[in-house]
Design a protein around this motif. Structure first.
Motif, PDB file in Angstrom:
ATOM      1  N   ASP A 100       5.863  -8.749   2.546  1.00  0.00           N
ATOM      2  CA  ASP A 100       5.151  -8.580   4.220  1.00  0.00           C
ATOM      3  C   ASP A 100       4.497  -7.604   4.295  1.00  0.00           C
ATOM      4  N   SER A 101       4.486  -6.754   3.427  1.00  0.00           N
ATOM      5  CA  SER A 101       3.834  -5.223   3.617  1.00  0.00           C
ATOM      6  C   SER A 101       3.242  -4.659   2.562  1.00  0.00           C
ATOM      7  N   THR A 102       2.399  -3.641   2.912  1.00  0.00           N
ATOM      8  CA  THR A 102       1.255  -2.966   1.907  1.00  0.00           C
ATOM      9  C   THR A 102       2.303  -2.403   0.821  1.00  0.00           C
ATOM     10  N   LYS A 103       3.452  -1.710   1.416  1.00  0.00           N
ATOM     11  CA  LYS A 103       4.278  -1.031   0.309  1.00  0.00           C
ATOM     12  C   LYS A 103       4.891  -2.276  -0.695  1.00  0.00           C
ATOM     13  N   GLY A 104       5.317  -2.971  -0.133  1.00  0.00           N
ATOM     14  CA  GLY A 104       6.127  -4.222  -0.867  1.00  0.00           C
ATOM     15  C   GLY A 104       4.973  -4.805  -2.012  1.00  0.00           C
ATOM     16  N   ILE A 105       3.692  -5.147  -1.561  1.00  0.00           N
ATOM     17  CA  ILE A 105       2.947  -5.753  -2.470  1.00  0.00           C
ATOM     18  C   ILE A 105       2.511  -4.853  -3.570  1.00  0.00           C
ATOM     19  N   ARG A 106       2.355  -3.448  -3.304  1.00  0.00           N
ATOM     20  CA  ARG A 106       2.074  -2.395  -4.201  1.00  0.00           C
ATOM     21  C   ARG A 106       3.131  -2.637  -5.166  1.00  0.00           C
ATOM     22  N   SER A 107       4.626  -2.548  -4.827  1.00  0.00           N
ATOM     23  CA  SER A 107       5.766  -2.676  -5.780  1.00  0.00           C
ATOM     24  C   SER A 107       5.643  -3.666  -6.633  1.00  0.00           C
ATOM     25  N   ALA A 108       5.198  -4.815  -6.002  1.00  0.00           N
ATOM     26  CA  ALA A 108       5.315  -5.940  -7.087  1.00  0.00           C
ATOM     27  C   ALA A 108       4.249  -5.961  -7.973  1.00  0.00           C
ATOM     28  N   LYS A 109       2.809  -5.581  -7.619  1.00  0.00           N
ATOM     29  CA  LYS A 109       1.691  -5.389  -8.347  1.00  0.00           C
ATOM     30  C   LYS A 109       2.009  -4.334  -9.576  1.00  0.00           C
ATOM     31  N   ALA A 110       2.716  -3.306  -9.179  1.00  0.00           N
ATOM     32  CA  ALA A 110       3.062  -2.368  -9.882  1.00  0.00           C
ATOM     33  C   ALA A 110       3.815  -2.786 -11.066  1.00  0.00           C
ATOM     34  N   ALA A 111       4.750  -3.761 -10.889  1.00  0.00           N
ATOM     35  CA  ALA A 111       5.640  -4.288 -11.987  1.00  0.00           C
ATOM     36  C   ALA A 111       4.932  -5.671 -12.586  1.00  0.00           C
ATOM     37  N   ASP A 112       3.518  -5.695 -12.389  1.00  0.00           N
ATOM     38  CA  ASP A 112       2.701  -6.662 -12.985  1.00  0.00           C
ATOM     39  C   ASP A 112       3.135  -8.321 -12.575  1.00  0.00           C
ATOM     40  N   ILE A 113       3.514  -8.224 -11.400  1.00  0.00           N
ATOM     41  CA  ILE A 113       4.208  -9.455 -10.827  1.00  0.00           C
ATOM     42  C   ILE A 113       2.971 -10.083  -9.730  1.00  0.00           C
ATOM     43  N   ARG A 114       2.582 -11.192  -9.787  1.00  0.00           N
ATOM     44  CA  ARG A 114       1.761 -11.847  -8.634  1.00  0.00           C
ATOM     45  C   ARG A 114       2.400 -11.693  -7.270  1.00  0.00           C
ATOM     46  N   CYS A 115       1.677 -11.801  -6.338  1.00  0.00           N
ATOM     47  CA  CYS A 115       2.269 -11.321  -5.020  1.00  0.00           C
ATOM     48  C   CYS A 115       1.689 -12.352  -3.911  1.00  0.00           C
ATOM     49  N   VAL A 116       2.385 -12.900  -3.233  1.00  0.00           N
ATOM     50  CA  VAL A 116       2.165 -13.618  -1.696  1.00  0.00           C
ATOM     51  C   VAL A 116       2.640 -12.764  -0.728  1.00  0.00           C
ATOM     52  N   CYS A 117       1.665 -12.644   0.077  1.00  0.00           N
ATOM     53  CA  CYS A 117       1.931 -11.917   1.387  1.00  0.00           C
ATOM     54  C   CYS A 117       2.298 -12.849   2.672  1.00  0.00           C
ATOM     55  N   VAL A 118       3.054 -12.749   3.571  1.00  0.00           N
ATOM     56  CA  VAL A 118       3.522 -13.523   4.795  1.00  0.00           C
ATOM     57  C   VAL A 118       3.635 -12.431   5.462  1.00  0.00           C
ATOM     58  N   PRO A 119       2.503 -11.862   6.274  1.00  0.00           N
ATOM     59  CA  PRO A 119       2.756 -10.890   7.236  1.00  0.00           C
ATOM     60  C   PRO A 119       3.554 -11.382   8.634  1.00  0.00           C
ATOM     61  N   ASN A 120       4.178 -10.309   9.148  1.00  0.00           N
ATOM     62  CA  ASN A 120       4.679 -10.582  10.420  1.00  0.00           C
ATOM     63  C   ASN A 120       3.847  -9.944  11.612  1.00  0.00           C
ATOM     64  N   GLU A 121       4.424  -9.932  12.716  1.00  0.00           N
ATOM     65  CA  GLU A 121       3.667  -9.077  13.808  1.00  0.00           C
ATOM     66  C   GLU A 121       3.505  -7.839  13.655  1.00  0.00           C
ATOM     67  N   ALA A 122       4.495  -6.973  13.045  1.00  0.00           N
ATOM     68  CA  ALA A 122       4.313  -5.605  12.670  1.00  0.00           C
ATOM     69  C   ALA A 122       3.395  -5.148  11.574  1.00  0.00           C
ATOM     70  N   THR A 123       3.198  -6.346  10.765  1.00  0.00           N
ATOM     71  CA  THR A 123       2.469  -5.966   9.440  1.00  0.00           C
ATOM     72  C   THR A 123       1.195  -6.510   9.310  1.00  0.00           C
ATOM     73  N   GLU A 124       0.701  -7.515  10.266  1.00  0.00           N
ATOM     74  CA  GLU A 124      -0.356  -8.247  10.229  1.00  0.00           C
ATOM     75  C   GLU A 124      -1.549  -7.509  10.110  1.00  0.00           C
ATOM     76  N   GLY A 125      -1.398  -6.287  10.722  1.00  0.00           N
ATOM     77  CA  GLY A 125      -2.883  -5.326  10.867  1.00  0.00           C
ATOM     78  C   GLY A 125      -2.870  -4.368   9.880  1.00  0.00           C
TER      79      GLY A 125
END
Length: 229
Positions: free
Chosen positions: A173-198
């Motif tokens: 749901d967040s930038t840091k989470g996406i970067r963590s997954a991508k750094a492990a070479d894992i494809r990533c789906v993001c489903v943001p919430n009210e606090a992270t959509e921006g």
């Protein structure tokens, strides 16, 4: 011709992804700041989302009130109690239960990968009605060197599952989470919430507004599609 990889596991972030704890916790701290005549903005709070040690709201409030005698221990205790109370009211996000059932029905394993503490996960998975069926559960447990955006938690999950990155995708749901997954070479789906959509979510392979209506097969096809640009 090389066969296309099958989906064998899906790796889920917990806070803010399966349930919108992020918005609930942010609301508690925003009220805390307002009670001391200060404003806690989302840009300030975003440094704390999805990681350990990115932003300490207590230390920042103490800095803003350097001339006052704030008792940080009392402040932490009372605020943590409010957070626990607020969290108890937060349900699964819409569509999450259906998405998890799709995975179970297809025989695709599911795992949790979180920067939070394991006891927090266990407590709320039980409350939310999904304590069983997780093939792996990896937490930072307060260790900032393992927390997202470092890839360590995701790499550990892949090792526990004995699944290559090419046969999984992460849900964040967040930038840091996406970067963590991508750094492990894992494809990533993001489903943001009210606090992270921006936040800047552009590094995700796919961004969707909700779990509602998501079909696992369609998500797998879309995250494997080459990105333009």
């Amino acid at each position: 011709m090389t066969a296309e990889p099958s989906l064998r596991a899906v790796l889920f972030d917990f806070d803010g992804t399966l349930w919108d704890s992020e918005t609930a916790v942010f609301s508690v701290f925003r009220e805390l700041y307002a009670g001391h005549g200060q404003e806690l903005t989302l840009p300030m709070w975003s440094a704390a989302i999805g990681t350990v040690g990115g932003f300490d709201p207590y230390i920042e409030l103490q800095r803003l009130h350097a001339d006052d005698d704030l008792d940080l221990d009392d402040l932490r205790a009372s605020t943590e109690a409010r957070i626990r109370e607020a969290a108890r009211k937060v349900p699964l996000r819409p569509g999450v239960a259906g998405f998890l059932r799709q995975l179970d029905g297809a025989g695709v394993r599911r795992a949790l990968v979180s920067s939070d503490r394991s006891e927090w996960l266990v407590t709320h998975l039980e409350r939310l009605g999904w304590p069983e069926g997780w093939s792996a559960m990896v937490s930072a447990d307060g260790d900032a060197t393992r927390a997202k955006p470092n890839p360590h938690l995701y790499l550990a999950a892949l090792e526990l599952l004995d699944v290559p990155a090419s046969e999984t995708f992460a849900v964040e749901d967040s930038t840091k989470g996406i970067r963590s997954a991508k750094a492990a070479d894992i494809r990533c789906v993001c489903v943001p919430n009210e606090a992270t959509e921006g936040l800047d979510l552009s590094e995700a392979d796919l961004v969707v507004p909700t779990f509602e209506g998501l079909a696992v097969d369609d998500v797998w096809r879309r995250v494997r599609r080459p990105r333009s640009g």
